[in-house]
Design an enzyme around this catalytic site. Structure first.
Site, short mmCIF file in Angstrom:
data_model
loop_
_atom_site.label_atom_id
_atom_site.label_comp_id
_atom_site.label_asym_id
_atom_site.label_seq_id
_atom_site.Cartn_x
_atom_site.Cartn_y
_atom_site.Cartn_z
CB ALA A 78 11.03 1.11 7.47
CE LYS A 113 9.41 5.63 1.50
NZ LYS A 113 8.35 4.55 1.85
#
Length: 811
Positions: free
Chosen positions: A607, A678
């Protein structure tokens, strides 16, 4: 004494003439007032002469319209005691005009001399009316003292005769004299001539120079020279002071505040010029003099442009080292009355390009081919051709002289915005750098130069935001709250010019009001597809554009390559592109580098945590990433932190979904796909060529729970609750916890459930937080640790916002 010149818009209305009257009557020193024809009258005179020469009775209607307008003006502005006399005088003038028009109507032909005579009535009559509206003013006919000679079918001022006549005419003139600009007569024949478009400014300058005036004031309908064309750039402002050289350069390249030749007479006599607004006389205007002034921090004063450019190119190896080629080029063009405003020549001399008006393009190519016919036949000149419908832009400023990097900054800025330079030129004076580009890029070029050279009050980033879900809406709310602060403290304006959802899209070049963007989008937006969104962005062609993807959509991610190729930077929270096939990832990065734009995706991992930037900084400083261990799923961390004797696995998964941490289909998180993406992104940023299929998976949910529908999943997942609770109790007894860990060591990647004890850095990871340990050659014994919120709309939006700020070089 002063000379005041008032343009057609200044004297073209009752309010305008009354404003002129007030300005002139307030003067405390002798003045000569030069006026143009009423606005639109010159064009109407050309039109009426054309109609008459074609035998069209419509000329009578146009004639009557002009007569009525002038008579109405007399009644409204002329001093009461002079109205009758002025009416008679003007009617006589129109009677003479009527006779001329009747004559060309009958013979259905008109010569250039006749046309010059007809258009002279505009200034002649307007100056009579204005003179009789001002108390104490006398009218002087400009035809009696402005003399011209004919050169190449153009009327050139005969300064010797003109200056002598002016000195004689005004030797004992009253305090206020009014004359028409533009009009003149031939020195030999005394036929009526004119000084061409903008000639009233020239008339005023000639008078000022001949009489050694203290000041020349040009009164128009703008507050002065602007930093750029306000019709194209909304945040332009008035330039307070210019040198003569700066003003001349701006005029020559399209700034229409004053007529370019106006500068020469007053420059030689060192007479300052002030540009003022008739309708805003309190404004300071622009002061033009020999003094070179300006903020050192601002190398350029203004930008000017010509959107009517044709580039004529003469190329051939036979030109190299041959003396006299350029002489022949400019001689033949001058002989045919073709004006050249830009010259660009290769140092090897094998190519010369010249800028002319589009209207002169065909003739220029024709006469040049005739001039060099022998060389073309021998192959010494390969080709002479034109590129039409181009635009020329000039940046102007005396402070550019001896200032390194101006040209580099200019062309670098243009390149980053995808603006192609066809030709360029800079003189040794360094006051002007000019370049030619295609006309469709003109608006973008002017805006980006104005912005990058600090002529704008704010640096502008134009944002296209796609996705108005939790992240997109949060981002737009953050931008709305920060806009004023960024403008006042950082000089940065975030202009949201496009917003799109999965169904609607809304674009506004001026910017979308963020107070009620959703209502605007769904009320005024049009149907959206990813293809239409991309095409609209490219068609708008706005400078400093940034595409912001707040979706998780494959089709939106597929737009990046095209946008980057069109010099639109991309900021994305969407992991699909950076984790796609390595070749696609590599192409996107390379395209961004090649086009000089940004492809940023910090929020793809962690994030708002600065993980990707940190990795890039380590590598760029010469470090080498050896190993990474991370908990990268806020969803899974939330689930494992929530498990308890009261909250089984199935309920923890549901709670994660309801809290907004999990995807609408939580199987994406539970399957490890999100973590794998990721990890692949991090490994690639660390310098390893990794595909998703290379990642070893040790999952904790059996495959059968991913096979059916989402409803099937919710029905069957409670089957795992008892088993997980038994294992959880065993772990708790050992003071251990579960963490879903992603690992990369020397390019080998894996994801899976791992038990960690109380001494492990991952043990106390709370809520939906993320953590990463980075082991490098420098950070070897004690790895670098980054830890914090790794999920949630607010922090993700903040991370996207940070990437946007980095494009503006603001952190």
């Amino acid at each position: 004494m002063k000379v005041l010149k008032f343009g057609g818009t200044s004297v073209g209305s009752v309010n305008g003439i009354l404003s002129v009257k007030k300005i002139v009557e307030a003067e405390q020193e002798p003045v000569i007032v030069v006026v143009s024809a009423f606005s639109g009258i010159t064009d109407q005179l050309y039109k009426v002469s054309k109609l008459a020469s074609e035998g069209d009775d419509a000329y009578l209607t146009e004639y009557q319209s002009m007569l009525s307008r002038h008579l109405e003006m007399i009644e409204a502005v002329v001093l009461p005691e002079k109205i009758t006399d002025v009416n008679e005088l003007v009617k006589i003038q129109f009677g003479d005009l009527s006779n001329i028009l009747r004559g060309i109507y009958l013979i259905k032909d008109s010569s250039a001399k006749i046309i010059d005579t007809i258009v002279s009535y505009g200034e002649g009559i307007s100056s009579i009316i204005v003179a009789n509206a001002i108390n104490g003013a006398a009218h002087v006919d400009a035809k009696s003292f402005i003399k011209t000679v004919n050169q190449f079918d153009k009327h050139i001022v005969d300064f010797e005769k003109t200056n002598a006549l002016i000195k004689d005419k005004f030797a004992s003139a009253p305090a206020v004299c009014v004359c028409g600009g533009f009009i003149s007569t031939d020195s030999k024949t005394n036929f009526v001539t004119n000084l061409g478009r903008g000639g009233s400014d020239y008339t005023a300058a000639i008078l000022a120079a001949a009489l050694n005036a203290r000041l020349l004031e040009i009164w128009t309908d703008v507050d002065g020279f602007m930093t750029a064309d306000p019709r194209i750039i909304s945040n332009t402002y008035v330039i307070e002071k210019l040198s003569f050289s700066e003003a001349m350069e701006l005029c020559n390249f399209g700034a229409k505040v004053i007529y370019p030749p106006t500068i020469f007479p007053v420059f030689h006599k060192n007479i300052p010029v002030v540009i003022k607004n008739t309708f805003n006389p309190e404004a300071a205007g622009t002061y033009i003099s020999q003094e070179k002034v300006g903020e050192v921090s601002k190398a350029i004063k203004g930008i000017s442009s010509i959107n009517d450019t044709s580039l004529i190119t003469i190329q051939g190896l036979g030109m190299v080292g041959v003396i006299g080629v350029n002489h022949r080029i400019f001689r033949v063009l001058a002989t045919n009355g073709i004006s050249v405003f830009l010259v660009s020549q290769a140092s090897s001399e094998n190519t010369t390009s010249i800028g002319v008006r589009n209207a002169d393009s065909e003739l220029a190519v024709k006469v040049l081919r005739e001039e060099f016919a022998a060389e073309i036949a021998l192959g010494e000149i390969d080709n002479i051709f034109s590129e039409d419908d181009l635009a020329t832009v000039a940046i102007v400023g005396d402070n550019m002289k001896r200032t390194p990097g101006i040209a580099g900054k200019l062309f670098g800025t243009l390149g980053k915005n995808g603006i192609n330079v066809v030709a360029c030129a800079q003189g040794a004076s360094e006051t002007n750098i000019s370049f030619v580009t295609d006309r469709k890029s003109l608006r973008k070029a002017l805006n980006v130069i104005h912005d990058s050279f600090f002529l704008s009050e704010y640096q502008v980033l134009n944002l296209y935001i796609v996705g108005v879900g939790t992240v997109g809406s949060s981002l737009l709310d953050q931008i709305k709250k920060q806009q004023q602060k960024l403008m006042s403290q950082n000089g940065l304006k975030l202009n949201v010019v496009g917003i799109a959802s999965s169904k609607k899209m809304l674009f506004d070049r001026a910017g979308i009001n963020l107070e009620n963007f959703k209502e605007e989008l769904y009320t005024n937006g049009i149907d959206a597809t990813s293809k239409h969104i991309c095409q609209e962005i490219i068609n708008l062609n706005i400078f400093n554009s940034v595409f912001v993807d707040c979706t998780a959509n494959h089709e939106v991610a597929d737009l990046y390559q095209n946008l980057l190729e069109n010099n639109v930077s991309v900021v994305t929270a969407n992991k699909l592109a950076a984790s796609s096939a390595y070749e696609n990832y590599s192409n996107l990065k390379e395209t961004a580098r090649r086009r000089g734009v940004k492809f940023l995706f910090e929020t793809n991992v962690g994030a708002g945590l600065p993980i990707i930037n940190t990795i890039n900084n380590l590598i760029n400083s010469g470090d080498h990433i050896e190993k990474m261990e991370a908990v990268l799923s806020g969803t899974l961390n939330f689930i494992f932190n929530t498990l308890s004797s009261e909250i089984p696995l199935s309920k923890a998964i549901l709670m994660a979904k309801e809290a907004g941490f999990a995807e609408p289909d939580p199987r994406i998180d539970l399957s490890g796909k999100d973590v794998i993406r990721k990890l692949v992104i991090l490994a690639r940023e660390a310098g390893f060529k990794v595909e998703q299929t290379d990642v070893i998976k040790n999952l904790f949910i059996p495959d059968k729970y991913f096979a059916g529908s989402l409803d099937d999943f919710w029905k069957t997942v409670p089957e795992l609750d008892a088993e997980f609770e038994t294992k959880r109790q065993t772990l708790a007894a050992q003071s251990k916890r579960w963490r879903f860990v992603a690992k990369m060591e020397n390019g080998c990647c894996s994801v899976g459930l791992q038990e960690v004890d109380s001494l492990h850095p991952f043990f106390d990871l709370q809520g939906s937080n993320n953590i990463i340990l980075i082991t490098t050659e420098r950070y070897n014994e004690f790895p670098m640790m980054i830890k914090g919120y790794g999920a949630g709309a607010g922090v993700t939006a903040a991370g996207v916002f940070s990437d946007i700020m980095s494009i503006a070089n603001i952190r």
